[in-house]
Design a protein around this motif. Sequence first.
Motif, PDB file in Angstrom:
ATOM      1  N   GLY A   1       0.707  -1.149  -0.110  1.00 18.71           N
ATOM      2  CA  GLY A   1      -0.046   0.164   0.099  1.00 18.71           C
ATOM      3  C   GLY A   1       1.046   1.263  -0.027  1.00 18.71           C
ATOM      4  O   GLY A   1       2.004   1.248   0.010  1.00 18.71           O
ATOM      5  N   LEU A   2       0.344   2.379   0.063  1.00 21.03           N
ATOM      6  CA  LEU A   2       1.019   3.624  -0.066  1.00 21.03           C
ATOM      7  C   LEU A   2       1.560   4.145   1.231  1.00 21.03           C
ATOM      8  O   LEU A   2       2.102   5.141   1.375  1.00 21.03           O
ATOM      9  CB  LEU A   2       0.056   4.708  -0.573  1.00 21.03           C
ATOM     10  N   GLY A   3       0.944   3.446   2.457  1.00 20.97           N
ATOM     11  CA  GLY A   3       1.589   3.626   3.563  1.00 20.97           C
ATOM     12  C   GLY A   3       0.908   5.240   4.483  1.00 20.97           C
ATOM     13  O   GLY A   3       1.470   5.601   5.042  1.00 20.97           O
ATOM     14  N   ARG A   4       0.000   5.864   3.553  1.00 24.57           N
ATOM     15  CA  ARG A   4      -0.375   7.002   4.155  1.00 24.57           C
ATOM     16  C   ARG A   4      -1.685   7.022   5.163  1.00 24.57           C
ATOM     17  O   ARG A   4      -1.539   8.036   6.111  1.00 24.57           O
ATOM     18  CB  ARG A   4      -1.251   7.903   2.747  1.00 24.57           C
ATOM     19  N   SER A   5      -2.209   6.164   5.212  1.00 22.13           N
ATOM     20  CA  SER A   5      -3.311   5.871   6.176  1.00 22.13           C
ATOM     21  C   SER A   5      -3.252   4.728   7.112  1.00 22.13           C
ATOM     22  O   SER A   5      -4.136   4.125   7.521  1.00 22.13           O
ATOM     23  CB  SER A   5      -4.701   5.723   5.577  1.00 22.13           C
ATOM     24  N   THR A   6      -1.885   4.431   7.564  1.00 21.86           N
ATOM     25  CA  THR A   6      -1.572   3.046   8.400  1.00 21.86           C
ATOM     26  C   THR A   6      -1.907   3.488   9.827  1.00 21.86           C
ATOM     27  O   THR A   6      -1.671   4.802   9.991  1.00 21.86           O
ATOM     28  CB  THR A   6      -0.253   2.653   8.138  1.00 21.86           C
ATOM     29  N   GLU A   7      -2.203   2.530  10.360  1.00 21.52           N
ATOM     30  CA  GLU A   7      -2.497   2.660  12.083  1.00 21.52           C
ATOM     31  C   GLU A   7      -1.265   3.345  12.697  1.00 21.52           C
ATOM     32  O   GLU A   7      -1.178   3.732  13.831  1.00 21.52           O
ATOM     33  CB  GLU A   7      -3.309   1.553  12.551  1.00 21.52           C
ATOM     34  N   VAL A   8      -0.033   2.702  12.169  1.00 19.64           N
ATOM     35  CA  VAL A   8       1.291   3.037  12.694  1.00 19.64           C
ATOM     36  C   VAL A   8       1.972   4.143  11.856  1.00 19.64           C
ATOM     37  O   VAL A   8       2.117   3.929  10.668  1.00 19.64           O
ATOM     38  CB  VAL A   8       1.958   1.613  12.823  1.00 19.64           C
ATOM     39  N   ALA A   9       2.422   5.263  12.339  1.00 23.46           N
ATOM     40  CA  ALA A   9       3.271   5.989  11.477  1.00 23.46           C
ATOM     41  C   ALA A   9       4.498   5.474  11.041  1.00 23.46           C
ATOM     42  O   ALA A   9       5.355   4.719  11.862  1.00 23.46           O
ATOM     43  CB  ALA A   9       3.606   7.129  12.403  1.00 23.46           C
ATOM     44  N   LEU A  10       4.835   5.633   9.724  1.00 18.68           N
ATOM     45  CA  LEU A  10       6.071   4.943   8.949  1.00 18.68           C
ATOM     46  C   LEU A  10       6.879   6.029   8.678  1.00 18.68           C
ATOM     47  O   LEU A  10       6.928   6.525   7.739  1.00 18.68           O
ATOM     48  CB  LEU A  10       5.600   4.148   7.898  1.00 18.68           C
ATOM     49  N   GLU A  11       7.888   6.370   9.746  1.00 14.20           N
ATOM     50  CA  GLU A  11       8.523   7.647   9.725  1.00 14.20           C
ATOM     51  C   GLU A  11       9.816   7.420   9.110  1.00 14.20           C
ATOM     52  O   GLU A  11      10.268   8.406   8.414  1.00 14.20           O
ATOM     53  CB  GLU A  11       8.912   8.026  11.238  1.00 14.20           C
ATOM     54  N   SER A  12      10.580   6.227   9.263  1.00 13.51           N
ATOM     55  CA  SER A  12      11.620   6.030   8.748  1.00 13.51           C
ATOM     56  C   SER A  12      11.751   5.663   7.456  1.00 13.51           C
ATOM     57  O   SER A  12      10.841   4.958   6.872  1.00 13.51           O
ATOM     58  CB  SER A  12      12.616   4.960   9.568  1.00 13.51           C
ATOM     59  N   ILE A  13      13.036   5.671   6.654  1.00 13.02           N
ATOM     60  CA  ILE A  13      12.861   5.107   5.009  1.00 13.02           C
ATOM     61  C   ILE A  13      12.677   3.610   5.364  1.00 13.02           C
ATOM     62  O   ILE A  13      12.158   3.010   4.397  1.00 13.02           O
ATOM     63  CB  ILE A  13      14.146   5.268   4.457  1.00 13.02           C
ATOM     64  N   TYR A  14      13.265   2.879   6.167  1.00 13.71           N
ATOM     65  CA  TYR A  14      13.072   1.725   6.434  1.00 13.71           C
ATOM     66  C   TYR A  14      11.618   0.925   6.352  1.00 13.71           C
ATOM     67  O   TYR A  14      11.206  -0.023   5.833  1.00 13.71           O
ATOM     68  CB  TYR A  14      13.951   1.018   7.457  1.00 13.71           C
ATOM     69  N   ALA A  15      10.874   1.482   7.208  1.00  9.13           N
ATOM     70  CA  ALA A  15       9.429   1.190   7.716  1.00  9.13           C
ATOM     71  C   ALA A  15       8.458   1.645   6.279  1.00  9.13           C
ATOM     72  O   ALA A  15       7.848   0.715   5.661  1.00  9.13           O
ATOM     73  CB  ALA A  15       8.664   1.785   8.737  1.00  9.13           C
ATOM     74  N   TYR A  16       8.781   2.837   5.834  1.00 11.91           N
ATOM     75  CA  TYR A  16       8.198   3.468   4.726  1.00 11.91           C
ATOM     76  C   TYR A  16       8.272   2.709   3.346  1.00 11.91           C
ATOM     77  O   TYR A  16       7.403   2.342   2.876  1.00 11.91           O
ATOM     78  CB  TYR A  16       8.456   5.049   4.770  1.00 11.91           C
TER      79      TYR A  16
END
Length: 422
Positions: free
Chosen positions: A319-334
């Motif tokens: 997914g795009l990761g814009r509306s995930t329940e957990v914030a994807l702050e780092s390049i690795y998670a995102y």
Amino acid sequence: MILKKNKRQEDILFLLSLILVIVFPLFPDYFGNNSFHIIPLTIFLSLLLLLKRRNKFKLDKGIVRPTIFFFMTFVILLLSLINESFFIAEVQVKDFIGTIKPFYSYLFFLVGYVSIMDDEKKINSLCRFFEILIVFSFLLAIVETFFLDQFRGLIYFLYKRKERLILIDKATGWFGVTYYFSYFMSLLCFYSFFMLTKRKSIFYFLLFCFSLITIFLTQSRTLILALIAGFLILPFLKQSFKNKSVYIFYALALLLVVYLGLRYSDLLQERLGYAYIGITRLFEQGVELQGGDSGSVNVRINQFWWAWEENKYKLIGYGLGRSTEVALESIYAYYMYRFGIIYLIAYILLFFYFFKMASKMAVKYKDHVTYYSFFSACSIFYLISPIALIASPSHEMPKIAFMFYICSAIVYKFYIKTKKYG
């Protein structure tokens, strides 16, 4: 020097475009944490720069691999958009806009790659841009940190988000985010250091001090650690071996930092408490690979493992990761969630590939002051990026992306030209 007339020729339109993009207001009251309004500006200026010398475009076989890379990035993003619409949430207009990122990033890359000016002018303009921005970034950081009450209305209107109370005593600069500001300044800091070793002037000593102080005023703990890592590695780089002055100024800078740290330790702890406490806690508690309960690094490790678990495909994005329940702050998670593990690994390896290219160019041009300093700074910037981007994928912020991809294209173009012609 900025105001002193010299023989360095520059492309004024290119220089002004770089400055305009970086200093252009964010208008946080209207756009919040987004900088979508910067994208049309960067696209317009890129097209203007490309059209300026349209009769002198010079695309060769070297552009094929970057073209494939950006196209594949778009394809993976498109797959993630499709997954988002089927399995996660209703797709909105801004999600479609997000898929054009590879195209305007490629456009920035082309600005650095094509022959819109001779090589000398291109790098000279970038270095002049670095010098101007160090001075003005330092002044903005000082005002933002120590004189915010006097300039509150203007700073909050142009750049800083007033609802983010944690940012009150921290410098966010032209970007509204401490991570972005410190990441941008880290490249300028290394540039000023290498110029100091070559020019040995009070001007570049001041630029180095200004850039260093600005980074510390952001209190970005991850970037401060990345900066320290960069300077720890610096003496062992090939370009340092070719410039013995590096070791003299390295020792002097180290002595100066230690002296100031010991003499003003209480003041530094008071003024930079957020960074001091965070870094101290990190060294005391360490980093847990499974993620811990406290500390920004452990939080980001937890985010990566969440992205790993939630991405059902693993190899490509979910997914795009814009509306995930957990914030994807780092390049690795995102990137793990948005692009998958293969792309994430490839992108991190690209930093080391560009580090290698920039280092070779710095060695090749060891006797050319501007080239040597530019390529040396880029090489360490790439090397510390896998650490620096733990905080946030700062290189994707449109303002930084404009500079990032132009610099990367220049490094790449010089490298393939050297391989071709020697």
